[in-house]
Design an enzyme around this catalytic site. Structure first.
Site, PDB file in Angstrom:
ATOM      1  N   TYR A 144      -5.530  -4.378  10.347  1.00 20.29           N
ATOM      2  CA  TYR A 144      -5.894  -4.976   8.894  1.00 20.29           C
ATOM      3  C   TYR A 144      -7.500  -5.418   8.991  1.00 20.29           C
ATOM      4  CZ  TYR A 144      -3.944  -6.408   4.345  1.00 20.29           C
ATOM      5  OH  TYR A 144      -3.662  -6.465   3.264  1.00 20.29           O
ATOM      6  N   HIS A 194       0.670  -1.130  -0.027  1.00 26.56           N
ATOM      7  CA  HIS A 194       0.011   0.169  -0.054  1.00 26.56           C
ATOM      8  C   HIS A 194       0.868   1.184   0.028  1.00 26.56           C
ATOM      9  CE1 HIS A 194      -3.234   2.800   1.153  1.00 26.56           C
ATOM     10  NE2 HIS A 194      -4.029   1.865   1.135  1.00 26.56           N
ATOM     11  N   GLY A 246       0.413  -4.868   1.703  1.00 26.24           N
ATOM     12  CA  GLY A 246      -0.922  -5.261   1.136  1.00 26.24           C
ATOM     13  C   GLY A 246      -0.525  -5.978  -0.332  1.00 26.24           C
TER      14      GLY A 246
HETATM   15  O1  YXS Z   1      12.096   8.442  -0.265  1.00 28.13           O
HETATM   16  P1  YXS Z   1      11.800   8.410  -1.725  1.00 28.13           P
HETATM   17  O2  YXS Z   1      10.946   9.642  -1.947  1.00 28.13           O
HETATM   18  O3  YXS Z   1      13.003   8.120  -2.396  1.00 28.13           O
HETATM   19  O4  YXS Z   1      10.745   7.016  -1.787  1.00 28.13           O
HETATM   20  C1  YXS Z   1      11.197   5.910  -1.367  1.00 28.13           C
HETATM   21  C2  YXS Z   1      10.379   5.363  -0.613  1.00 28.13           C
HETATM   22  O5  YXS Z   1       9.799   6.153   0.428  1.00 28.13           O
HETATM   23  C3  YXS Z   1       9.338   4.961  -1.357  1.00 28.13           C
HETATM   24  N1  YXS Z   1       8.534   3.745  -0.951  1.00 28.13           N
HETATM   25  C4  YXS Z   1       7.124   3.840  -0.852  1.00 28.13           C
HETATM   26  N2  YXS Z   1       6.479   4.849  -0.650  1.00 28.13           N
HETATM   27  C5  YXS Z   1       4.910   4.570  -0.240  1.00 28.13           C
HETATM   28  N3  YXS Z   1       4.499   3.578   0.118  1.00 28.13           N
HETATM   29  C6  YXS Z   1       5.393   2.469   0.110  1.00 28.13           C
HETATM   30  N4  YXS Z   1       4.889   1.377   0.612  1.00 28.13           N
HETATM   31  C7  YXS Z   1       6.840   2.512  -0.171  1.00 28.13           C
HETATM   32  N5  YXS Z   1       7.777   1.907  -0.147  1.00 28.13           N
HETATM   33  C8  YXS Z   1       9.042   2.560  -0.584  1.00 28.13           C
HETATM   34  O6  YXS Z   1      10.143   4.278  -2.616  1.00 28.13           O
HETATM   35  C9  YXS Z   1      11.255   5.143  -2.736  1.00 28.13           C
HETATM   36  C10 YXS Z   1      12.539   3.914  -2.566  1.00 28.13           C
HETATM   37  O7  YXS Z   1      12.250   3.411  -1.359  1.00 28.13           O
HETATM   38  P2  YXS Z   1      13.685   2.675  -0.614  1.00 28.13           P
HETATM   39  O8  YXS Z   1      14.795   3.817  -0.679  1.00 28.13           O
HETATM   40  O9  YXS Z   1      13.254   2.351   0.749  1.00 28.13           O
HETATM   41  O10 YXS Z   1      13.831   1.516  -1.699  1.00 28.13           O
HETATM   42  P3  YXS Z   1      14.938   0.250  -1.042  1.00 28.13           P
HETATM   43  O11 YXS Z   1      15.108  -0.386  -2.588  1.00 28.13           O
HETATM   44  O12 YXS Z   1      16.079   0.643  -0.451  1.00 28.13           O
HETATM   45  O13 YXS Z   1      13.866  -0.698  -0.409  1.00 28.13           O
HETATM   46  C11 YXS Z   1      12.741  -1.359  -0.680  1.00 28.13           C
HETATM   47  C12 YXS Z   1      11.988  -1.667   0.267  1.00 28.13           C
HETATM   48  C13 YXS Z   1      10.742  -2.229  -0.328  1.00 28.13           C
HETATM   49  C14 YXS Z   1      12.631  -2.758   1.269  1.00 28.13           C
HETATM   50  C15 YXS Z   1      11.621  -0.372   1.248  1.00 28.13           C
HETATM   51  O14 YXS Z   1      11.275   0.596   0.453  1.00 28.13           O
HETATM   52  C16 YXS Z   1      10.581  -0.769   2.135  1.00 28.13           C
HETATM   53  O15 YXS Z   1      10.631  -1.520   3.216  1.00 28.13           O
HETATM   54  N6  YXS Z   1       9.311  -0.112   1.784  1.00 28.13           N
HETATM   55  C17 YXS Z   1       8.101  -0.337   2.944  1.00 28.13           C
HETATM   56  C18 YXS Z   1       7.624  -1.949   2.770  1.00 28.13           C
HETATM   57  C19 YXS Z   1       6.399  -1.890   3.667  1.00 28.13           C
HETATM   58  O16 YXS Z   1       6.556  -2.056   4.952  1.00 28.13           O
HETATM   59  N7  YXS Z   1       5.116  -2.124   3.114  1.00 28.13           N
HETATM   60  C20 YXS Z   1       4.032  -2.031   3.851  1.00 28.13           C
HETATM   61  C21 YXS Z   1       3.143  -0.589   3.134  1.00 28.13           C
HETATM   62  S1  YXS Z   1       1.663  -0.728   4.174  1.00 28.13           S
HETATM   63  C22 YXS Z   1       0.845  -1.808   3.714  1.00 28.13           C
HETATM   64  O17 YXS Z   1       0.962  -2.417   2.698  1.00 28.13           O
HETATM   65  C23 YXS Z   1      -0.532  -2.353   4.554  1.00 28.13           C
HETATM   66  C24 YXS Z   1      -1.405  -1.105   5.006  1.00 28.13           C
HETATM   67  S2  YXS Z   1      -0.152  -3.230   5.991  1.00 28.13           S
HETATM   68  O18 YXS Z   1       1.039  -2.734   6.183  1.00 28.13           O
HETATM   69  O19 YXS Z   1      -1.033  -3.236   6.551  1.00 28.13           O
HETATM   70  O20 YXS Z   1       0.069  -4.491   5.176  1.00 28.13           O
END
Ligand code: YXS
Length: 259
Positions: free
Chosen positions: A138, A64, A108
């Site tokens: 969730y 998400h 998500g």
């Molecule tokens: O800082 P900038 O502007 O360069 O943007 C960064 C991150 O902020 C952005 N980004 C996201 N933006 C919005 N929503 C996200 N879920 C998201 N994930 C990443 O993308 C740019 C590059 O991210 P960066 O530098 O972290 O990339 P990386 O290659 O070092 O790492 C990739 C990840 C996926 C390991 C890392 O971005 C990460 O851990 N992202 C969050 C994963 C996560 O926790 N997702 C859950 C989202 S909430 C959701 O899905 C549900 C509501 S729930 O949580 O209930 O399941």
């Protein structure tokens, strides 16, 4: 700029997530583009849809779009939420949707992949469910997706630890259909899709819809419904929920106090 790529060939429609700058986060715009593509696939009577990231992707989808998770006492996963709409689109699409996974699947997006009809993944693919890490309550249909795809103890380990699980582990649990090397996964998935495409689309479409109805057939009393809504409202009105969202935005580790 489009956040997805789409093509149709031999009755097989492929949607490629193409929002690398935000790690294919499932933003409202990206979800609306997928929904519009599914409508186009339906009009073209596509027999199988494949949902993938670009070949060689390190992140299939970061889940998400956290920036679109509401604060201020609004339900973060309400009926109109983009992720909820996307899950329903996949489930309602009248042909099988195959998730072709390379890279990390987060939050998500993990539910999205589990909601697909089949999953083919590379050995390097990982799957993490993150509500607990972010403090997100969730929603019931989302948890049902996990429960319909995974044995309860595996679903709980995914949801309670937020730790990524490997494709091999999920294949052993029968959650992933096939683990295939990256060099072969596109051809492997297309071959499976072609096999399906040569079968009866009417029979398959009706079986898919019956399986959806049966998987969702759970009696829930009004009291249970209200209890679920009340429990979730406590969470998304909590300090911990705001802490999870703010910690993500501030790129720091959240500190949860249980309140
Ligand atoms: O800082 P900038 O502007 O360069 O943007 C960064 C991150 O902020 C952005 N980004 C996201 N933006 C919005 N929503 C996200 N879920 C998201 N994930 C990443 O993308 C740019 C590059 O991210 P960066 O530098 O972290 O990339 P990386 O290659 O070092 O790492 C990739 C990840 C996926 C390991 C890392 O971005 C990460 O851990 N992202 C969050 C994963 C996560 O926790 N997702 C859950 C989202 S909430 C959701 O899905 C549900 C509501 S729930 O949580 O209930 O399941």
């Amino acid at each position: 700029m489009s956040l997805i790529l789409a093509e149709i060939s031999d009755g097989i429609g492929t949607i490629t997530l193409n929002y690398e700058i935000k790690r294919n986060a499932l933003s409202e715009q990206l979800v609306l583009e997928i929904a519009a593509t599914f409508e186009k696939f339906k009009a073209e009577r596509v027999r199988v849809a494949i949902l993938r990231a670009r070949p060689g992707a390190k992140v299939w989808s970061a889940g998400h779009n956290v920036a679109e998770l509401p604060l201020g006492g609004l339900d973060p996963l309400g009926w109109q939420d983009p992720l909820r709409m996307l899950i329903r689109d996949v489930e309602a699409f009248p042909a099988p949707v195959i998730a072709l996974i390379e890279g990390g699947v987060w939050g998500g997006a993990c539910e999205l992949v589990f909601a697909c009809d089949m999953i083919v993944a590379t050995p390097e693919a990982t799957f993490a469910a993150t509500p607990a890490k972010l403090g997100v309550p969730y929603n019931a249909t989302g948890l049902l997706t996990f429960l319909n795809a995974a044995p309860p103890h595996i679903a709980k380990e995914l949801l309670f630890t937020s730790r990524p699980m490997t494709a091999a582990r999920l294949e052993r649990q029968g959650i992933i259909n096939h683990v295939v090397p990256a060099a072969e996964i596109t051809d492997f998935t297309h071959e499976m899709a072609q096999t399906i495409a040569h079968n009866s689309p009417l029979a398959i479409g009706v079986m898919k819809e019956q399986l959806r109805i049966l998987a969702a057939a759970h009696a829930l009393s009004p009291a249970d419904f209200e209890r679920i809504q009340g429990l979730r409202r406590v969470v998304y009105n909590s300090r911990d929920y705001a802490e999870g969202i703010n910690a993500f935005k501030e790129k720091r580790t959240p500190v949860y106090l249980g309140e």
